[in-house]
Write a protein that holds these residues in place. Structure first.
Motif, PDB file in Angstrom:
ATOM      1  N   LYS A  36     -32.519  28.521  14.093  1.00 20.62           N
ATOM      2  CA  LYS A  36     -33.698  28.698  12.902  1.00 20.62           C
ATOM      3  C   LYS A  36     -33.778  27.833  12.151  1.00 20.62           C
ATOM      4  O   LYS A  36     -34.909  26.997  11.865  1.00 20.62           O
ATOM      5  N   GLU A  37     -32.832  27.534  11.242  1.00 24.81           N
ATOM      6  CA  GLU A  37     -32.925  26.549  10.228  1.00 24.81           C
ATOM      7  C   GLU A  37     -33.109  25.135  10.753  1.00 24.81           C
ATOM      8  O   GLU A  37     -33.703  24.307  10.138  1.00 24.81           O
ATOM      9  N   SER A  38     -32.262  24.729  11.851  1.00 23.10           N
ATOM     10  CA  SER A  38     -32.577  23.351  12.431  1.00 23.10           C
ATOM     11  C   SER A  38     -33.747  23.057  12.825  1.00 23.10           C
ATOM     12  O   SER A  38     -34.212  21.992  12.693  1.00 23.10           O
ATOM     13  N   ILE A  39     -34.734  24.157  13.214  1.00 23.72           N
ATOM     14  CA  ILE A  39     -36.088  23.852  13.578  1.00 23.72           C
ATOM     15  C   ILE A  39     -36.833  23.484  12.557  1.00 23.72           C
ATOM     16  O   ILE A  39     -37.504  22.676  12.209  1.00 23.72           O
ATOM     17  N   ILE A  40     -36.383  24.507  11.200  1.00 25.59           N
ATOM     18  CA  ILE A  40     -37.359  24.360  10.111  1.00 25.59           C
ATOM     19  C   ILE A  40     -37.283  23.229   9.632  1.00 25.59           C
ATOM     20  O   ILE A  40     -38.091  22.306   9.081  1.00 25.59           O
ATOM     21  N   GLN A  41     -35.867  22.729   9.299  1.00 31.07           N
ATOM     22  CA  GLN A  41     -35.614  21.473   8.749  1.00 31.07           C
ATOM     23  C   GLN A  41     -35.530  20.263   9.542  1.00 31.07           C
ATOM     24  O   GLN A  41     -35.392  19.067   9.079  1.00 31.07           O
ATOM     25  N   LYS A  42     -35.894  20.455  10.920  1.00 30.44           N
ATOM     26  CA  LYS A  42     -36.095  19.160  11.896  1.00 30.44           C
ATOM     27  C   LYS A  42     -34.577  18.546  11.912  1.00 30.44           C
ATOM     28  O   LYS A  42     -34.606  17.319  11.854  1.00 30.44           O
ATOM     29  N   GLU A  95     -42.237  16.587  16.369  1.00 29.24           N
ATOM     30  CA  GLU A  95     -43.657  16.087  16.005  1.00 29.24           C
ATOM     31  C   GLU A  95     -44.140  16.673  14.777  1.00 29.24           C
ATOM     32  O   GLU A  95     -43.733  17.729  14.079  1.00 29.24           O
ATOM     33  N   LYS A  96     -45.248  16.066  14.575  1.00 29.55           N
ATOM     34  CA  LYS A  96     -45.903  16.205  12.924  1.00 29.55           C
ATOM     35  C   LYS A  96     -46.107  17.638  13.001  1.00 29.55           C
ATOM     36  O   LYS A  96     -46.466  18.318  14.008  1.00 29.55           O
ATOM     37  N   GLY A  97     -45.919  18.320  12.037  1.00 28.70           N
ATOM     38  CA  GLY A  97     -46.467  19.726  11.399  1.00 28.70           C
ATOM     39  C   GLY A  97     -45.226  20.563  11.220  1.00 28.70           C
ATOM     40  O   GLY A  97     -44.198  20.099  11.825  1.00 28.70           O
ATOM     41  N   SER A  98     -45.305  21.590  10.492  1.00 31.08           N
ATOM     42  CA  SER A  98     -44.196  22.651  10.341  1.00 31.08           C
ATOM     43  C   SER A  98     -44.105  23.594  11.560  1.00 31.08           C
ATOM     44  O   SER A  98     -45.118  23.871  12.233  1.00 31.08           O
TER      45      SER A  98
END
Length: 148
Positions: A36-42, A95-98
């Protein structure tokens, strides 16, 4: 006296097993949290570290109601499933965006080398829920760590 000693031994054995399973469950919950966190933090380094060596099966199935909407937009898109790789999924995350994926009702079944994790998820882009449903993961313990 022998009965008391045997009872104490059995009780201690059960406590040791319960502690081991609790520790393993906590480790698996940490993998879910890192995902989960790696997605949010990219964070591609953490994300990629969660997977064992390729190939890793990455497949999704579109629910009937969603598939009907997809067919209205594109009648030729007959497949109600997709397959891809976790690497391509993460390219999309970059890609761009949260983007954020939340998890609810997490259930873990495990022994000392394999685990099954199921949960309800909701995927959000730019604060808009774009898809949701259930996910099913299978993890192996590879070199001491839980891996997808």
């Amino acid at each position: 006296m022998k009965t008391i000693i045997l009872s104490i031994f059995i009780l201690m054995s059960h406590v040791a097993v319960a502690q081991r399973f609790h520790k393993e469950k906590t480790e698996i919950e940490h993998v879910v949290w890192q995902f989960k966190e790696s997605i949010i933090q990219k964070d591609s380094t953490t994300f990629n570290s969660l997977f064992h060596e390729n190939p890793v099966v990455w497949i999704g199935v579109v629910k009937n109601r969603s598939q009907q909407k997809r067919l209205k937009k594109n009648p030729e898109n007959r497949k109600n499933y997709f397959k891809d790789t976790y690497e391509n999924f993460f390219h999309y995350i970059m890609e761009k965006g949260s983007k954020e994926e939340t998890f609810d009702k997490i259930r873990i079944i495990n022994d000392d080398v394999i685990a099954s994790v199921t949960f309800h998820y909701s995927f959000r882009e730019e604060n808009t829920t774009t898809n949701w449903g259930s996910e099913y993961w299978h993890l192996i313990k590879a070199e001491g760590n839980g891996k997808l």
